[in-house]
Design a protein around this motif. Sequence first.
Motif, PDB file in Angstrom:
ATOM      1  N   UNK A 165      -9.051 -33.558 -13.104  1.00 58.64           N
ATOM      2  CA  UNK A 165      -8.549 -33.485 -11.723  1.00 58.64           C
ATOM      3  C   UNK A 165      -7.487 -34.556 -11.481  1.00 58.64           C
ATOM      4  N   UNK A 166      -7.704 -35.754 -11.986  1.00 60.55           N
ATOM      5  CA  UNK A 166      -6.713 -36.831 -11.838  1.00 60.55           C
ATOM      6  C   UNK A 166      -5.405 -36.434 -12.518  1.00 60.55           C
ATOM      7  N   UNK A 167      -5.505 -35.936 -13.746  1.00 62.44           N
ATOM      8  CA  UNK A 167      -4.309 -35.546 -14.499  1.00 62.44           C
ATOM      9  C   UNK A 167      -3.606 -34.349 -13.850  1.00 62.44           C
ATOM     10  N   UNK A 168      -4.373 -33.408 -13.314  1.00 62.65           N
ATOM     11  CA  UNK A 168      -3.784 -32.248 -12.642  1.00 62.65           C
ATOM     12  C   UNK A 168      -3.012 -32.677 -11.397  1.00 62.65           C
ATOM     13  N   UNK A 169      -3.579 -33.620 -10.652  1.00 62.78           N
ATOM     14  CA  UNK A 169      -2.880 -34.127  -9.473  1.00 62.78           C
ATOM     15  C   UNK A 169      -1.578 -34.816  -9.888  1.00 62.78           C
ATOM     16  N   UNK A 170      -1.618 -35.610 -10.954  1.00 64.68           N
ATOM     17  CA  UNK A 170      -0.396 -36.268 -11.450  1.00 64.68           C
ATOM     18  C   UNK A 170       0.655 -35.240 -11.867  1.00 64.68           C
ATOM     19  N   UNK A 171       0.204 -34.075 -12.315  1.00 64.72           N
ATOM     20  CA  UNK A 171       1.126 -33.011 -12.728  1.00 64.72           C
ATOM     21  C   UNK A 171       1.695 -32.254 -11.526  1.00 64.72           C
ATOM     22  N   UNK A 172       1.275 -32.630 -10.315  1.00 68.05           N
ATOM     23  CA  UNK A 172       1.821 -32.007  -9.110  1.00 68.05           C
ATOM     24  C   UNK A 172       0.984 -30.901  -8.521  1.00 68.05           C
ATOM     25  N   UNK A 173      -0.191 -30.675  -9.065  1.00 69.64           N
ATOM     26  CA  UNK A 173      -1.036 -29.608  -8.527  1.00 69.64           C
ATOM     27  C   UNK A 173      -1.687 -30.044  -7.227  1.00 69.64           C
ATOM     28  N   UNK A 174      -1.949 -29.068  -6.362  1.00 68.64           N
ATOM     29  CA  UNK A 174      -2.599 -29.338  -5.091  1.00 68.64           C
ATOM     30  C   UNK A 174      -4.003 -28.737  -5.012  1.00 68.64           C
ATOM     31  N   UNK A 175      -4.337 -27.860  -5.996  1.00 64.40           N
ATOM     32  CA  UNK A 175      -5.663 -27.242  -5.956  1.00 64.40           C
ATOM     33  C   UNK A 175      -6.107 -26.879  -7.355  1.00 64.40           C
ATOM     34  N   UNK A 176      -7.375 -27.199  -7.647  1.00 63.04           N
ATOM     35  CA  UNK A 176      -8.021 -26.713  -8.858  1.00 63.04           C
ATOM     36  C   UNK A 176      -9.018 -25.648  -8.445  1.00 63.04           C
ATOM     37  N   UNK A 177      -9.061 -24.592  -9.220  1.00 61.49           N
ATOM     38  CA  UNK A 177      -9.944 -23.463  -8.936  1.00 61.49           C
ATOM     39  C   UNK A 177     -10.858 -23.270 -10.136  1.00 61.49           C
ATOM     40  N   UNK A 178     -12.159 -23.198  -9.872  1.00 65.57           N
ATOM     41  CA  UNK A 178     -13.138 -22.921 -10.917  1.00 65.57           C
ATOM     42  C   UNK A 178     -13.530 -21.458 -10.820  1.00 65.57           C
ATOM     43  N   UNK A 179     -13.444 -20.766 -11.936  1.00 60.99           N
ATOM     44  CA  UNK A 179     -13.867 -19.376 -12.038  1.00 60.99           C
ATOM     45  C   UNK A 179     -15.011 -19.402 -13.049  1.00 60.99           C
ATOM     46  N   UNK A 180     -16.221 -19.577 -12.542  1.00 62.18           N
ATOM     47  CA  UNK A 180     -17.387 -19.856 -13.374  1.00 62.18           C
ATOM     48  C   UNK A 180     -18.129 -18.580 -13.714  1.00 62.18           C
ATOM     49  N   UNK A 181     -18.264 -18.331 -15.000  1.00 60.26           N
ATOM     50  CA  UNK A 181     -19.018 -17.171 -15.451  1.00 60.26           C
ATOM     51  C   UNK A 181     -20.504 -17.374 -15.232  1.00 60.26           C
ATOM     52  N   UNK A 182     -21.137 -16.419 -14.559  1.00 57.63           N
ATOM     53  CA  UNK A 182     -22.582 -16.344 -14.403  1.00 57.63           C
ATOM     54  C   UNK A 182     -23.077 -17.231 -13.263  1.00 57.63           C
ATOM     55  N   UNK A 183     -23.556 -16.615 -12.218  1.00 61.89           N
ATOM     56  CA  UNK A 183     -24.074 -17.378 -11.079  1.00 61.89           C
ATOM     57  C   UNK A 183     -25.324 -18.168 -11.443  1.00 61.89           C
ATOM     58  N   UNK A 184     -25.924 -17.890 -12.593  1.00 60.63           N
ATOM     59  CA  UNK A 184     -27.072 -18.672 -13.071  1.00 60.63           C
ATOM     60  C   UNK A 184     -26.628 -19.874 -13.909  1.00 60.63           C
ATOM     61  N   UNK A 185     -25.320 -20.098 -14.030  1.00 58.66           N
ATOM     62  CA  UNK A 185     -24.777 -21.196 -14.839  1.00 58.66           C
ATOM     63  C   UNK A 185     -24.855 -22.499 -14.026  1.00 58.66           C
ATOM     64  N   UNK A 186     -26.079 -22.977 -13.852  1.00 59.99           N
ATOM     65  CA  UNK A 186     -26.326 -24.138 -12.994  1.00 59.99           C
ATOM     66  C   UNK A 186     -25.590 -25.387 -13.478  1.00 59.99           C
ATOM     67  N   UNK A 187     -25.451 -25.567 -14.785  1.00 52.22           N
ATOM     68  CA  UNK A 187     -24.798 -26.785 -15.270  1.00 52.22           C
ATOM     69  C   UNK A 187     -23.319 -26.802 -14.913  1.00 52.22           C
ATOM     70  N   UNK A 188     -22.631 -25.681 -15.051  1.00 54.24           N
ATOM     71  CA  UNK A 188     -21.215 -25.643 -14.708  1.00 54.24           C
ATOM     72  C   UNK A 188     -21.012 -25.755 -13.197  1.00 54.24           C
ATOM     73  N   UNK A 189     -21.821 -25.054 -12.441  1.00 55.72           N
ATOM     74  CA  UNK A 189     -21.727 -25.151 -10.980  1.00 55.72           C
ATOM     75  C   UNK A 189     -22.009 -26.587 -10.551  1.00 55.72           C
ATOM     76  N   UNK A 190     -23.015 -27.198 -11.149  1.00 56.47           N
ATOM     77  CA  UNK A 190     -23.385 -28.566 -10.798  1.00 56.47           C
ATOM     78  C   UNK A 190     -22.321 -29.589 -11.135  1.00 56.47           C
ATOM     79  N   UNK A 191     -21.720 -29.477 -12.328  1.00 61.41           N
ATOM     80  CA  UNK A 191     -20.691 -30.450 -12.702  1.00 61.41           C
ATOM     81  C   UNK A 191     -19.465 -30.299 -11.807  1.00 61.41           C
ATOM     82  N   UNK A 192     -19.126 -29.084 -11.441  1.00 63.16           N
ATOM     83  CA  UNK A 192     -17.996 -28.886 -10.526  1.00 63.16           C
ATOM     84  C   UNK A 192     -18.311 -29.482  -9.148  1.00 63.16           C
TER      85      UNK A 192
END
Length: 175
Positions: A106-133
């Motif tokens: 996220x820090x590097x993306x902001x430095x690159x000029x981005x204003x939004x990061x979007x997570x497209x997470x496979x599987x609504x049961x993917x608790x670890x990915x949802x949690x880390x985001x």
Amino acid sequence: MPTIRPSRHSDVPAITAIYTHQVLTGTGTFEIEPPIETEMAQRRADVLSKHLPYLVAEHEGRVVGFAYCNWFKPRPAYRFSAEDSIYLAEDAHGYGTGRALLAELAVQAERAGLRKLIAVIGDSANASSIGVHRSVGFEPVGVLRSCGWKFERWLDVVLMEKPLGLGDNHPPGAV
């Protein structure tokens, strides 16, 4: 704690191995056949050619995870929004590696000029990915129900977003 650094071409075999495991055993990606090293190298080169970050987490000299972002959509209006991808080696979970990797992305993306990061997470049961985001400030914005078919079952896609920098409060280029 791992070291987070920009990826190098020499990391591609480790990146490929981590991703291959996820393709074959996980629902975080909807790919069915794992790409070979040359394909992974091309994907990495594509990200870097856009001046976007492609990072690895390294622990005791071994790559244990990778993360990058790429344009959310190819049309010019989307040029300030990118989709993140993050994958960890199976034995790297539960040590804060994912959180450190995604936070630095996220820090590097902001430095690159981005204003939004979007997570497209496979599987609504993917608790670890949802949690880390969630742990680095992503907010849920929706679920696409049953839009992927893998491992003989329907899978949802969870959408999350994180504003970067000034977000949408000011036009691009504002400081």
